[in-house]
Design an enzyme around this catalytic site. Structure first.
Site, short mmCIF file in Angstrom:
data_model
loop_
_atom_site.label_atom_id
_atom_site.label_comp_id
_atom_site.label_asym_id
_atom_site.label_seq_id
_atom_site.Cartn_x
_atom_site.Cartn_y
_atom_site.Cartn_z
N VAL A 16 -7.22 -15.20 -1.06
CA VAL A 16 -7.57 -14.73 0.28
C VAL A 16 -9.08 -14.57 0.42
O VAL A 16 -9.67 -15.02 1.40
CB VAL A 16 -6.84 -13.39 0.58
CG1 VAL A 16 -7.39 -12.74 1.85
CG2 VAL A 16 -5.35 -13.63 0.72
N THR A 122 -3.02 -6.81 1.61
CA THR A 122 -1.78 -6.29 2.19
C THR A 122 -1.50 -4.92 1.61
O THR A 122 -1.35 -4.77 0.39
CB THR A 122 -0.61 -7.24 1.87
OG1 THR A 122 -0.95 -8.55 2.37
CG2 THR A 122 0.68 -6.77 2.52
N GLU A 150 -3.99 -10.48 6.51
CA GLU A 150 -4.13 -11.93 6.37
C GLU A 150 -2.75 -12.58 6.36
O GLU A 150 -1.83 -12.10 5.70
CB GLU A 150 -4.88 -12.24 5.06
CG GLU A 150 -5.13 -13.70 4.83
CD GLU A 150 -5.81 -14.35 6.02
OE1 GLU A 150 -6.91 -13.94 6.40
OE2 GLU A 150 -5.22 -15.30 6.60
N LEU A 152 -2.49 -16.17 5.89
CA LEU A 152 -2.58 -17.55 5.40
C LEU A 152 -1.49 -17.85 4.37
O LEU A 152 -0.97 -16.94 3.72
CB LEU A 152 -3.96 -17.82 4.81
CG LEU A 152 -4.47 -17.01 3.61
CD1 LEU A 152 -3.82 -17.43 2.31
CD2 LEU A 152 -5.97 -17.15 3.51
N CYS A 259 3.33 -12.97 -2.59
CA CYS A 259 3.46 -12.10 -1.41
C CYS A 259 4.88 -11.67 -1.10
O CYS A 259 5.15 -10.47 -1.04
CB CYS A 259 2.87 -12.81 -0.19
SG CYS A 259 1.08 -12.95 -0.30
N ARG A 326 2.73 -16.75 -9.65
CA ARG A 326 3.24 -15.38 -9.51
C ARG A 326 4.66 -15.40 -8.93
O ARG A 326 4.91 -15.98 -7.90
CB ARG A 326 2.28 -14.54 -8.64
CG ARG A 326 0.99 -14.22 -9.37
CD ARG A 326 0.01 -13.46 -8.51
NE ARG A 326 -0.69 -14.31 -7.55
CZ ARG A 326 -1.72 -13.91 -6.81
NH1 ARG A 326 -2.17 -12.68 -6.92
NH2 ARG A 326 -2.30 -14.74 -5.98
N1 LIG Z 1 -2.22 -15.15 -1.70
C1 LIG Z 1 -1.72 -15.17 -0.48
O1 LIG Z 1 -1.10 -16.14 -0.05
C2 LIG Z 1 -1.91 -13.98 0.43
C3 LIG Z 1 -1.67 -14.13 1.80
C4 LIG Z 1 -1.84 -13.04 2.62
C5 LIG Z 1 -2.23 -11.81 2.09
N2 LIG Z 1 -2.44 -11.69 0.75
C6 LIG Z 1 -2.88 -10.39 0.23
O2 LIG Z 1 -4.27 -10.45 0.00
C7 LIG Z 1 -4.62 -9.68 -1.16
C8 LIG Z 1 -5.32 -10.57 -2.17
O3 LIG Z 1 -4.40 -11.57 -2.58
P1 LIG Z 1 -4.88 -12.81 -3.44
O4 LIG Z 1 -3.71 -13.72 -3.56
O5 LIG Z 1 -6.16 -13.32 -2.92
O6 LIG Z 1 -5.12 -12.08 -4.85
P2 LIG Z 1 -5.89 -12.65 -6.11
O7 LIG Z 1 -5.31 -11.96 -7.28
O8 LIG Z 1 -5.96 -14.13 -6.07
O9 LIG Z 1 -7.38 -12.12 -5.88
C9 LIG Z 1 -7.76 -10.76 -5.96
C10 LIG Z 1 -9.19 -10.73 -6.45
O10 LIG Z 1 -9.69 -9.41 -6.35
C11 LIG Z 1 -10.56 -9.19 -7.46
N3 LIG Z 1 -10.79 -7.76 -7.62
C12 LIG Z 1 -9.93 -6.81 -8.08
N4 LIG Z 1 -10.53 -5.60 -8.05
C13 LIG Z 1 -11.77 -5.78 -7.55
C14 LIG Z 1 -12.87 -4.92 -7.25
N5 LIG Z 1 -12.80 -3.60 -7.48
N6 LIG Z 1 -13.99 -5.46 -6.75
C15 LIG Z 1 -14.07 -6.78 -6.51
N7 LIG Z 1 -13.06 -7.65 -6.76
C16 LIG Z 1 -11.94 -7.14 -7.28
C17 LIG Z 1 -9.84 -9.88 -8.60
O11 LIG Z 1 -10.72 -10.13 -9.67
C18 LIG Z 1 -9.34 -11.15 -7.91
O12 LIG Z 1 -10.30 -12.17 -7.98
C19 LIG Z 1 -3.31 -9.07 -1.65
O13 LIG Z 1 -3.17 -7.80 -1.09
C20 LIG Z 1 -2.27 -10.01 -1.09
O14 LIG Z 1 -1.03 -9.37 -0.90
C21 LIG Z 1 -2.30 -12.76 -0.10
#
Ligand SMILES: NC(=O)c1ccc[n+]([C@@H]2O[C@H](COP(=O)([O-])OP(=O)(O)OC[C@H]3O[C@@H](n4cnc5c(N)ncnc54)[C@H](O)[C@@H]3O)[C@@H](O)[C@H]2O)c1
Length: 435
Positions: A16, A122, A150, A152, A259, A326
């Site tokens: 995201v 989320t 988000e 996406l 998700c 995941r």
């Molecule tokens: N992946 C999807 O399709 C999707 C879609 C919509 C919403 N979301 C939501 O968005 C959020 C992120 O999902 P994602 O898939 O991108 O996760 P991800 O695990 O790919 O990325 C999370 C990132 O956050 C970083 N991080 C953790 N703690 C941190 C901090 N204190 N400071 C800076 N960076 C930090 C991690 O190193 C990692 O790179 C989640 O809540 C998820 O539910 C994901």
């Protein structure tokens, strides 16, 4: 901001965070991306994209001069007012969302009347309110807060960023909400501007609804197998009703990903924590778990005991066009197959690197044909285009047995049968009977 696009900070550089950063850079903002993983930030600074997402590398490359990567949150605080939070919120053992990364970000932001947290991660409904309480306790009352969930989809995330079905912004009607609306304005998307708790709930309810649709059609598929109907025909007929629609009516071996499983569980727990028993979601989760395991029963129906049998899994990622493992159905499948004494050969076009640490003691093949070598059965787990386009005569030539189990109802039944193989799909009662 008089003409110029608002610079922003993006905290978290995963699926995201990176897509959001690249997307806003594409729209003209300077974007300050902050991560905690120094190694990953160094790779991003060197122009390497640590995840597989179609079109993302090109978008990052095209906007490199506007994308700044750092491990220091001060770099974002100095240049940007809006700090988009895109850190992970994985499930805890209780099923609740783990908000520790979100809390770490909240603690790291100093008292400021110039900045706003814009929550893309989320989070359970009510999180914004509790963050605001924490901020007040820390004397950071001036820090603004916006919920901007988000939607996406991995695999088409870049396209989704540029063409969202809607943009949801939950805020308190202050400058920060206005600034986020302004940022998204060039996309010309339907805008839902609402209160923070409602915005948070839109995200959870949307994912829970989609997961419900999948579990529903999977149960219909299971009944089709008993009654001789073909779920593909059933879904075609149902989907033409515009109240229902065709999307998310593809029966298969269950949903996974980062998700749906976690967000459905988080909503169930959120309800439970406030004393409400969300019965429907319990069923959605249970149906999904059973659906993954039904593959084993189908294999046993054709092969008898699986002890010593060689099973080929085509695809490991939770869906095509991503390397995200995941909660992938392949994880449950491999574990169940191995528990039943089967030998497992696997192939995925991009997820092997991620999968190697998660799936022990399987043979990672170099391509689909190599994976099919000596297999008693081939199971389609992820419907990558290259599997849909396979030459089934060649596959048959490599297999020891004849069974093709189409876990996504994506394969060409005629071509498989013409190659002398036995086809079994999900919920394809008619087909199974005439074969
Ligand atoms: N992946 C999807 O399709 C999707 C879609 C919509 C919403 N979301 C939501 O968005 C959020 C992120 O999902 P994602 O898939 O991108 O996760 P991800 O695990 O790919 O990325 C999370 C990132 O956050 C970083 N991080 C953790 N703690 C941190 C901090 N204190 N400071 C800076 N960076 C930090 C991690 O190193 C990692 O790179 C989640 O809540 C998820 O539910 C994901």
């Amino acid at each position: 901001m008089s003409g110029a696009r608002e610079p922003i900070g993006v905290i978290g550089t995963g699926y995201v965070g990176l897509v959001t950063a690249a997307g806003f850079a594409h729209l003209g903002s300077e974007v300050y991306c902050i991560g905690i993983d120094a190694d990953k930030i160094a790779r991003l600074q060197a122009g390497e994209i640590p995840i597989y997402e179609p079109g993302l590398a090109e978008m990052v490359e095209a906007n490199r001069d506007r994308l700044h990567f750092s491990t220091q949150i001060d770099d974002a605080l100095e240049h940007a007012r809006l700090l988009f939070v895109a850190v992970g919120t994985p499930p805890t053992y209780s099923g609740d969302a783990d908000l520790s990364a979100v809390r770490a970000v909240v603690e790291a932001i100093p008292a400021s009347d110039r900045h706003a947290l814009v929550m893309k991660s989320t989070v359970p409904a009510g999180t914004g309110a509790s963050i605001k309480r924490v901020l007040a306790e820390r004397g950071k009352t001036e820090l603004a807060y916006v919920s901007c969930p988000e939607f996406l989809k991995e695999g088409s995330a870049v396209k989704d960023f540029l063409n969202p079905d809607r943009v949801v912004i939950g805020d308190e009607g202050d400058w920060a909400g206005d600034a986020v609306v302004e940022l998204y304005a060039p996309l010309d998307a339907a805008l839902v501007r609402t209160d923070i708790a409602s915005a948070e709930m839109v995200k959870l309810a949307s994912n829970a609804f989609l997961a419900t649709k999948i579990s529903f059609i999977n149960e219909i598929a299971n009944v089709c197998e008993e009654t001789g109907a073909d779920v593909i025909e059933v879904a075609r007929g149902m989907g033409l009703d515009e109240r229902i629609g065709h999307k998310f009516l593809q029966a298969g071996i269950g949903f996974g990903g980062s998700c749906f499983p976690k967000d459905v569980n988080a909503l169930k727990q959120l309800a439970g924590n406030s004393g409400y028993h969300f019965q429907l979601l319990n069923a959605v989760i249970e149906v999904n778990e059973l659906q993954k395991r039904r593959v084993i029963g189908k294999l046993q129906k054709h092969l008898g005991s699986l002890v010593g049998r060689t099973i080929c899994l085509l695809g490991l990622a939770f869906k095509p066009n991503t390397d995200d493992m995941r909660e992938a159905s392949s994880l449950v499948l491999t574990a169940r197959l191995q528990a039943d004494g089967a030998k497992v050969r696997v192939y995925d076009p991009v997820a092997e690197h991620e999968a190697r640490t998660l799936i022990p003691a399987v043979h990672f093949a170099s391509d689909a044909l190599d994976a099919a070598d000596g297999a008693d059965a081939v199971v389609l787990v992820t419907e990558w285009e290259e599997f849909v386009a396979l030459d089934w005569a060649q596959v048959a030539g490599r297999m020891a047995g004849k069974l093709v189990l189409d876990g996504r109802n994506a394969l060409d039944v005629g071509a498989i049968r013409a190659a002398g193989l036995t086809y079994e799909g999900i919920g394809r009662g008619t087909l199974t009977q005439v074969s």
